[in-house]
Design a protein around this motif. Sequence first.
Motif, PDB file in Angstrom:
ATOM      1  N   LEU A   1       6.947  -4.269   2.246  1.00 33.73           N
ATOM      2  CA  LEU A   1       5.945  -3.221   2.065  1.00 33.73           C
ATOM      3  C   LEU A   1       6.165  -2.141   3.115  1.00 33.73           C
ATOM      4  CD1 LEU A   1       3.242  -2.068   0.947  1.00 33.73           C
ATOM      5  CD2 LEU A   1       2.063  -3.541   2.596  1.00 33.73           C
ATOM      6  N   LEU A   2       6.210  -0.875   2.669  1.00 37.24           N
ATOM      7  CA  LEU A   2       6.349   0.267   3.563  1.00 37.24           C
ATOM      8  C   LEU A   2       5.123   1.160   3.386  1.00 37.24           C
ATOM      9  CD1 LEU A   2       7.918   2.126   5.498  1.00 37.24           C
ATOM     10  CD2 LEU A   2       9.093   3.070   3.488  1.00 37.24           C
ATOM     11  N   ILE A   3       4.375   1.375   4.467  1.00 36.42           N
ATOM     12  CA  ILE A   3       3.177   2.213   4.408  1.00 36.42           C
ATOM     13  C   ILE A   3       3.329   3.390   5.367  1.00 36.42           C
ATOM     14  CG2 ILE A   3       0.689   2.340   4.809  1.00 36.42           C
ATOM     15  CD1 ILE A   3       0.406  -0.493   3.955  1.00 36.42           C
ATOM     16  N   TYR A   4       3.207   4.589   4.815  1.00 40.96           N
ATOM     17  CA  TYR A   4       3.164   5.787   5.637  1.00 40.96           C
ATOM     18  C   TYR A   4       1.710   6.059   6.009  1.00 40.96           C
ATOM     19  CZ  TYR A   4       7.903   6.655   3.988  1.00 40.96           C
ATOM     20  OH  TYR A   4       9.240   6.550   3.705  1.00 40.96           O
ATOM     21  N   THR A   5       1.447   6.194   7.283  1.00 39.54           N
ATOM     22  CA  THR A   5       0.077   6.435   7.741  1.00 39.54           C
ATOM     23  C   THR A   5      -0.061   7.858   8.233  1.00 39.54           C
ATOM     24  OG1 THR A   5       0.581   5.635   9.969  1.00 39.54           O
ATOM     25  CG2 THR A   5      -0.210   4.007   8.385  1.00 39.54           C
ATOM     26  N   ILE A   6      -0.948   8.593   7.598  1.00 43.54           N
ATOM     27  CA  ILE A   6      -1.222   9.970   8.002  1.00 43.54           C
ATOM     28  C   ILE A   6      -2.465   9.938   8.881  1.00 43.54           C
ATOM     29  CG2 ILE A   6      -1.760  12.294   7.208  1.00 43.54           C
ATOM     30  CD1 ILE A   6      -0.364  11.631   4.602  1.00 43.54           C
ATOM     31  N   HIS A   7      -2.281  10.099  10.153  1.00 40.04           N
ATOM     32  CA  HIS A   7      -3.400   9.921  11.084  1.00 40.04           C
ATOM     33  C   HIS A   7      -3.606  11.177  11.921  1.00 40.04           C
ATOM     34  CE1 HIS A   7      -0.508   9.319  14.410  1.00 40.04           C
ATOM     35  NE2 HIS A   7       0.223   8.773  13.462  1.00 40.04           N
TER      36      HIS A   7
ATOM     37  N   GLN B   1       4.423 -13.131  -1.710  1.00 41.28           N
ATOM     38  CA  GLN B   1       5.836 -13.391  -1.397  1.00 41.28           C
ATOM     39  C   GLN B   1       6.418 -12.328  -0.481  1.00 41.28           C
ATOM     40  OE1 GLN B   1       4.476 -12.232  -4.185  1.00 41.28           O
ATOM     41  NE2 GLN B   1       6.024 -11.837  -5.755  1.00 41.28           N
ATOM     42  N   CYS B   2       5.616 -11.321  -0.102  1.00 41.83           N
ATOM     43  CA  CYS B   2       6.081 -10.240   0.754  1.00 41.83           C
ATOM     44  C   CYS B   2       6.272 -10.734   2.191  1.00 41.83           C
ATOM     45  CB  CYS B   2       5.080  -9.095   0.715  1.00 41.83           C
ATOM     46  SG  CYS B   2       5.668  -7.596   1.489  1.00 41.83           S
ATOM     47  N   LYS B   3       7.457 -10.552   2.733  1.00 37.45           N
ATOM     48  CA  LYS B   3       7.796 -11.092   4.060  1.00 37.45           C
ATOM     49  C   LYS B   3       7.941 -10.017   5.134  1.00 37.45           C
ATOM     50  CE  LYS B   3       8.085 -15.192   2.232  1.00 37.45           C
ATOM     51  NZ  LYS B   3       6.988 -16.165   2.466  1.00 37.45           N
ATOM     52  N   ASP B   4       7.805  -8.734   4.758  1.00 36.96           N
ATOM     53  CA  ASP B   4       8.043  -7.690   5.742  1.00 36.96           C
ATOM     54  C   ASP B   4       7.068  -6.540   5.536  1.00 36.96           C
ATOM     55  OD1 ASP B   4       9.696  -6.428   7.858  1.00 36.96           O
ATOM     56  OD2 ASP B   4      10.130  -5.002   6.266  1.00 36.96           O
TER      57      ASP B   4
ATOM     58  N   GLN C   1      10.961  -3.071  -2.677  1.00 36.47           N
ATOM     59  CA  GLN C   1       9.977  -2.636  -1.695  1.00 36.47           C
ATOM     60  C   GLN C   1       8.867  -1.817  -2.351  1.00 36.47           C
ATOM     61  OE1 GLN C   1      11.049   0.643   1.146  1.00 36.47           O
ATOM     62  NE2 GLN C   1      10.790  -0.973   2.688  1.00 36.47           N
ATOM     63  N   LEU C   2       7.626  -2.146  -2.008  1.00 36.60           N
ATOM     64  CA  LEU C   2       6.470  -1.381  -2.442  1.00 36.60           C
ATOM     65  C   LEU C   2       6.197  -0.299  -1.394  1.00 36.60           C
ATOM     66  CD1 LEU C   2       4.293  -1.365  -4.720  1.00 36.60           C
ATOM     67  CD2 LEU C   2       2.804  -2.608  -3.125  1.00 36.60           C
TER      68      LEU C   2
END
Length: 576
Positions: A525-531, A550-553, A490-491
């Motif tokens: 891919l996991l992205i933390y969003t600081i909003h 190739q990223c599926k999630d 996971q990225l």
Amino acid sequence: MGETVLQFKPRECLSEFTKGKANVSLVRRTGGRKSSKNMAIFGENLATLAALKAGFGIAQDNFKVDVIAIDPPYNVGGNQGYKNIWKGQSEHERNWAGDHGAFLDFMEPRLKIGRQLLNDDGVIFLNICDGEYCRLKILMDQIFGEENCLGTIIWDKNQGSYGKHLTIIHEYILVYAKDANKAPRLTKIKGGAGLLINRAKQLRENNVPYPEAQKEFSNYVKELKTAQQITGGEAMYSFLHPDSFKPFRLTSISAQDNPEKRSHKPLLHPITGKKCAVPSKGWKWKDETLLLKANYKKADLIVTEKYVIGGEICYGKDESTIPNQVWFLENSMEHAMPTVINIPHNQGKRDLPEGLEFATPKPVSLLKELIQSYPKKDCRVMDYFGGSGSTAHAVHELNSEDGGSRSWILIEEMGSTFNKVLLPRVKYIDKKEDFATYELDSIKVGGKEMMIKFNQYSHEFLTTCHVLDETESAFVEGLNILGFNKTKNQLVAVTIPSERKKKTAFIEELAAIKDTIRKVKAKSLLIYTIHGDIEEPWRGVDKSVLSGTQCKDLTTVGVPDELVKEWSDVLEAMVA
């Protein structure tokens, strides 16, 4: 006959912890090796435990430990108490020593969250003395469940505290499982087993004839037993196998009861061919198991003056003797953990590196016995009363001795102890310094201050919650690609809205993400969003934006919103 019920009810309400919801605690890395699982954390232990639980909660990671080994304040004397606070320091607030209710109020939430952090097959070892043993036992029964009490170990310290009536030379170690049905068997390596096996190997390597070797080995076993270097159980392994020279003992295979399913078949003596005597209650096995154990080839038959070995069965010199089973020492190097441990208390101070001082360090050998009793050599060990660092010392020595990959997490709230004793000690024992240091910080919930502070700490905080390869880390406009979690494939990235200067920022960020995904071949891919007040373009997007990779999630986690939610859940669980 009447019934006696012992139940602990906290003298004070634990509402002070729920008031702590006004602040969220963060554990952020301050130095050391980023990818190390060994963590030395400076901070008040309850807030730190909650921060770890909440932080790894938003990371969607299963942060669990296998073993907890703690030595909390014993609540005796005039300077042994702690106060329930969230401030991160309590050197000057020890004002309740001797108050049983305050002690239990102090321990309850720390034990509750400790239980939450244990794996389902995990165990906790808790040191305590006479003063609070009975009350703490009741509290542990309530939190962990009486059915999950594995027992109490008596630590014989070989020295005592003088009393008017008794000299107390022991302490207690309460042992509980998260779930006794899932917890592994706690074991101890037989201390003299290595001595016996090594002597047997020497005799074989020196080509000593078997009759002479057996006589010499038997005498050696007697000498060790007389000198109390081996136990009576170990002394029973006084036989050498005529071919392999492996030490063995004879164990009874007679049944203890007499149900119909037990085998009553007579075994034929390999030499006389006559039926051997059968135990009055039969064998402990069924027919098929007995015959399997007794199966042998004539070429493999071992014949001596006193006995005959065929398969796993040892027969007497004729059929008049009831056969036994051959049990090799190498198959029984461990036994169940005993409930008495004899280790001198003053060994703890001798374990300290030169120049370091600490009032009551636990002996490393004591902690090694406790930790080693848990069979996983890759277990994660936590001590949230870190003190002088004896637990880390024990883990390091065990790994060096048996090739294990155990890791440690130590939490210590006293700044003087953390910086002047614990850190120097772990640096001394681990020359490679394979650990990272962390610090507890607090952020007030809500408002721009939280956004600003979280922006400052987000990188260090989030990398604490993930074990990342940072080779491909990068800053692109308003996005920080933190690194790649190889275990999860996971990225991981975090947004930085204040850094977006262009209208095309999202396009550039997406391009950088796709390029990195292709390089590391990430599947998710996991992205933390600081909003805050600014609209966040990554909120609401789905995995379709990653087409061509190739990223599926794709998962987005809104922080600090999710962190506040996790924090609240942790606090509620502690006071429930």
